[in-house]
Structures are given as C-alpha cells and as structure tokens.
Design a protein around this motif. Structure first.
Motif, PDB file in Angstrom:
ATOM      1  N   ILE A 218       0.835  -1.212   0.000  1.00 28.72           N
ATOM      2  CA  ILE A 218       0.000   0.000   0.000  1.00 28.72           C
ATOM      3  C   ILE A 218       0.866   1.256   0.000  1.00 28.72           C
ATOM      4  CG2 ILE A 218      -1.641   1.335   1.384  1.00 28.72           C
ATOM      5  CD1 ILE A 218      -2.848  -1.350   2.271  1.00 28.72           C
ATOM      6  N   LYS A 219       1.939   1.235   0.799  1.00 31.57           N
ATOM      7  CA  LYS A 219       2.841   2.386   0.836  1.00 31.57           C
ATOM      8  C   LYS A 219       3.477   2.621  -0.524  1.00 31.57           C
ATOM      9  CE  LYS A 219       3.986   2.021   5.752  1.00 31.57           C
ATOM     10  NZ  LYS A 219       5.061   1.734   6.739  1.00 31.57           N
ATOM     11  N   ALA A 220       3.814   1.531  -1.208  1.00 32.42           N
ATOM     12  CA  ALA A 220       4.412   1.662  -2.541  1.00 32.42           C
ATOM     13  C   ALA A 220       3.417   2.271  -3.526  1.00 32.42           C
ATOM     14  CB  ALA A 220       4.886   0.296  -3.030  1.00 32.42           C
ATOM     15  N   LEU A 221       2.126   1.868  -3.426  1.00 30.18           N
ATOM     16  CA  LEU A 221       1.098   2.429  -4.306  1.00 30.18           C
ATOM     17  C   LEU A 221       0.872   3.911  -4.015  1.00 30.18           C
ATOM     18  CD1 LEU A 221      -1.524  -0.477  -4.313  1.00 30.18           C
ATOM     19  CD2 LEU A 221      -0.052   0.230  -6.202  1.00 30.18           C
ATOM     20  N   GLN A 222       0.884   4.269  -2.725  1.00 24.98           N
ATOM     21  CA  GLN A 222       0.702   5.672  -2.360  1.00 24.98           C
ATOM     22  C   GLN A 222       1.840   6.531  -2.907  1.00 24.98           C
ATOM     23  OE1 GLN A 222       0.407   5.406   1.901  1.00 24.98           O
ATOM     24  NE2 GLN A 222      -1.836   5.154   1.874  1.00 24.98           N
ATOM     25  N   THR A 223       3.043   5.987  -2.847  1.00 21.89           N
ATOM     26  CA  THR A 223       4.192   6.726  -3.379  1.00 21.89           C
ATOM     27  C   THR A 223       4.063   6.913  -4.884  1.00 21.89           C
ATOM     28  OG1 THR A 223       5.597   5.800  -1.640  1.00 21.89           O
ATOM     29  CG2 THR A 223       6.701   6.725  -3.555  1.00 21.89           C
ATOM     30  N   SER A 224       3.623   5.852  -5.578  1.00 18.26           N
ATOM     31  CA  SER A 224       3.445   5.948  -7.035  1.00 18.26           C
ATOM     32  C   SER A 224       2.357   6.954  -7.397  1.00 18.26           C
ATOM     33  CB  SER A 224       3.094   4.563  -7.602  1.00 18.26           C
ATOM     34  OG  SER A 224       4.128   3.638  -7.346  1.00 18.26           O
ATOM     35  N   TYR A 225       1.268   6.949  -6.609  1.00 21.12           N
ATOM     36  CA  TYR A 225       0.172   7.888  -6.870  1.00 21.12           C
ATOM     37  C   TYR A 225       0.632   9.327  -6.668  1.00 21.12           C
ATOM     38  CZ  TYR A 225      -4.158  10.481  -6.244  1.00 21.12           C
ATOM     39  OH  TYR A 225      -5.156  11.410  -6.344  1.00 21.12           O
ATOM     40  N   GLN A 226       1.418   9.551  -5.623  1.00 18.96           N
ATOM     41  CA  GLN A 226       1.900  10.901  -5.340  1.00 18.96           C
ATOM     42  C   GLN A 226       2.809  11.397  -6.459  1.00 18.96           C
ATOM     43  OE1 GLN A 226       0.823  12.687  -2.720  1.00 18.96           O
ATOM     44  NE2 GLN A 226       1.904  14.438  -3.618  1.00 18.96           N
ATOM     45  N   LYS A 227       3.641  10.478  -6.969  1.00 20.45           N
ATOM     46  CA  LYS A 227       4.515  10.864  -8.081  1.00 20.45           C
ATOM     47  C   LYS A 227       3.693  11.222  -9.317  1.00 20.45           C
ATOM     48  CE  LYS A 227       8.568   8.165  -6.702  1.00 20.45           C
ATOM     49  NZ  LYS A 227       9.469   7.040  -7.078  1.00 20.45           N
ATOM     50  N   ALA A 228       2.628  10.430  -9.552  1.00 20.33           N
ATOM     51  CA  ALA A 228       1.773  10.703 -10.710  1.00 20.33           C
ATOM     52  C   ALA A 228       1.049  12.036 -10.554  1.00 20.33           C
ATOM     53  CB  ALA A 228       0.770   9.564 -10.886  1.00 20.33           C
ATOM     54  N   ALA A 229       0.578  12.320  -9.311  1.00 21.02           N
ATOM     55  CA  ALA A 229      -0.118  13.587  -9.062  1.00 21.02           C
ATOM     56  C   ALA A 229       0.817  14.767  -9.260  1.00 21.02           C
ATOM     57  CB  ALA A 229      -0.690  13.584  -7.646  1.00 21.02           C
ATOM     58  N   ASN A 230       2.046  14.620  -8.829  1.00 25.55           N
ATOM     59  CA  ASN A 230       3.024  15.693  -9.013  1.00 25.55           C
ATOM     60  C   ASN A 230       3.338  15.896 -10.494  1.00 25.55           C
ATOM     61  OD1 ASN A 230       3.160  16.032  -6.254  1.00 25.55           O
ATOM     62  ND2 ASN A 230       4.930  14.669  -6.016  1.00 25.55           N
ATOM     63  N   PHE A 231       3.325  14.803 -11.237  1.00 26.11           N
ATOM     64  CA  PHE A 231       3.636  14.891 -12.664  1.00 26.11           C
ATOM     65  C   PHE A 231       2.569  15.688 -13.419  1.00 26.11           C
ATOM     66  CE2 PHE A 231       3.599  13.170 -17.010  1.00 26.11           C
ATOM     67  CZ  PHE A 231       4.906  13.448 -17.374  1.00 26.11           C
TER      68      PHE A 231
END
Length: 254
Positions: A201-214
């Motif tokens: 879950i933490k890995a997915l949250q990190t990926s989502y945050q990177k996508a949102a920043n992008f």
C-alpha cells in the motif's frame, strides 16, 4: 646381487604369504629355500590393539607398540611404547598418556577390542571415557554382548572380496503426516502477511503521489491541451490551443 633375481621370493622367508595365493591359481607347488646368508631375518615388530602410527614414522624392528599407543609424525621409535602412551621425536620419547593410570588399567582389563563395534551401538563416544566404560561393562556383565571371533580368511579371498561392489541399503522411513502449525506460528504468519500488504500500500501511495506531481508539470498540461486541440482540429482546435497555451503558461508562473 649374484642370484637369478632381486625379487623377495629368493631371500624373504615371509614371501609365502603372497606365494600361496598365486600358486593356488596355477596349481603348482614351490619349495621355498630362503638364503639366510643374503639377508638376516629381522625380528618381528609387534602391533597390539588400537595402535595409531602417523605418517613417516620409523620403527626399529623387534619393538612392541602396546595397546592404544600413538606414534607422532616423523618419530623414530627405538624401543617399546607403553599402553596408551603418545610418543614423538628422534629418538621417540613419551610426550604424555592418553588417559590417567586407573583408566588405562581399566581399558586393558576390559579388552573392548575383543567385541564387535556394533556391540557399542547407542553408547555416546563423545562423553567421558569412564561413562563409555561403565556402559560397556554393564553390557558385558549382563551378557548382552559376547567376544567376537572373526573367521580367518586367506589373502586371496580378501582380494576377491575387495573387488565386489558394496551395496548400501537405505533404511525405509515411514512418511510423516504434515504437522499442523501452532497458534503462535499462525499469528506470526498473519503478521508477516499484514506487514507485506502495508508495504504494498505504501508503494502504491508513493506511485500515486509521483503521478499527481507529474500532472502539475507545465509540459504535462501543455501536452494534454495539445491532445484536446488535435481532437477538435476541424473546429479550430489548433487556434484555440495557442490561446490556451498562453493561459496555461501564465497560470503556471503564478
């Protein structure tokens, strides 16, 4: 050097050990007449029981290596070695004894070497020597084991046996049913699974945050606007894109 051969059958009185084995194969006889004037017979060197001689040790003919003694590497032994003594050097001297005197006397009295090694099954050899002797004496007194007298074998028979393949029989084992994990093991396994899911879950949250920043990048916004303009090019999409791009750029600066 003036005899027909330098082979030991000419002068060695103990050559009959090998001679008998070969003569029986060809069915002929041979009368051995050793030439004592060539070589004087050496006195026999006696090895008693459980003697250990290391490599390159030299033994004077005629001495006796008594039961349980050990001869160190490169030792030159010129006289008898007492029971359970460890000797070394040149000439060899007693370095120490393997056991104290009462234990040595007990070993010599017990004569454990007269029994088959299978009779010692179940006795832990890694424990104290006196424990081992206690267990062995108990078996002897209870007459559960008896002295072992192996059959005498000819040299030729030993050679034939050595050529036979050795078959090893593996003991059959009964398959054991799978053991149910204990409650504690189940709890530990469940905790490991939960921890693994948390990491996912933490890995997915990190990926989502990177996508949102992008999505907040200027290039992403311009590219997204260009895609929309291309889809509506026939409605003047590219002209609208010019104004939309200026608007996005100004907004991004702010």
């Amino acid at each position: 050097m003036d005899t027909i051969s330098t082979s030991s059958f000419i002068y060695n009185p103990t050559f009959y050990i090998f001679k008998d084995a070969s003569i029986r194969q060809i069915g002929k006889s041979y009368t051995h007449t050793p030439c004592h004037h060539l070589v004087s017979p050496s006195p026999l060197t006696i090895f008693e029981n459980d003697v250990y001689v290391c490599t390159n040790a030299l033994l004077k003919p005629g001495i006796t290596l008594h039961t349980g003694c050990v001869v160190a590497q490169n030792a030159i032994v010129t006289k008898d070695v007492p029971p359970y003594a460890i000797v070394g050097g040149s000439p060899a001297k007693i370095l120490k004894y393997r056991f104290d005197e009462p234990t040595r006397n007990r070993l010599l009295k017990l004569k454990w070497w007269e029994y088959h090694f299978a009779d010692f099954d179940g006795i832990d050899a890694m424990k104290d020597i006196n424990y081992y002797l206690d267990e062995l004496e108990s078996r002897i007194q209870n007459q559960t084991i008896k002295p072992f007298y192996p059959r005498k074998m000819q040299f030729e028979e030993l050679i034939q046996i050595s050529k036979q393949p050795v078959s090893v029989v593996k003991p059959q084992t009964t398959p054991q049913p799978p053991q149910e994990p204990s409650l504690q093991d189940q709890i530990i396994s469940l905790k490991e699974q939960i921890s693994k899911k948390d990491n996912e879950i933490k890995a997915l949250q990190t990926s989502y945050q990177k996508a949102a920043n992008f999505k907040n990048h200027l290039s992403y916004k311009l590219g997204n606007s260009l895609i929309k303009a291309h889809k509506s090019w026939y409605k003047g999409g590219y002209i609208k894109f010019i104004f939309e791009a200026i608007k996005i750029k100004n907004k991004h600066k702010n």
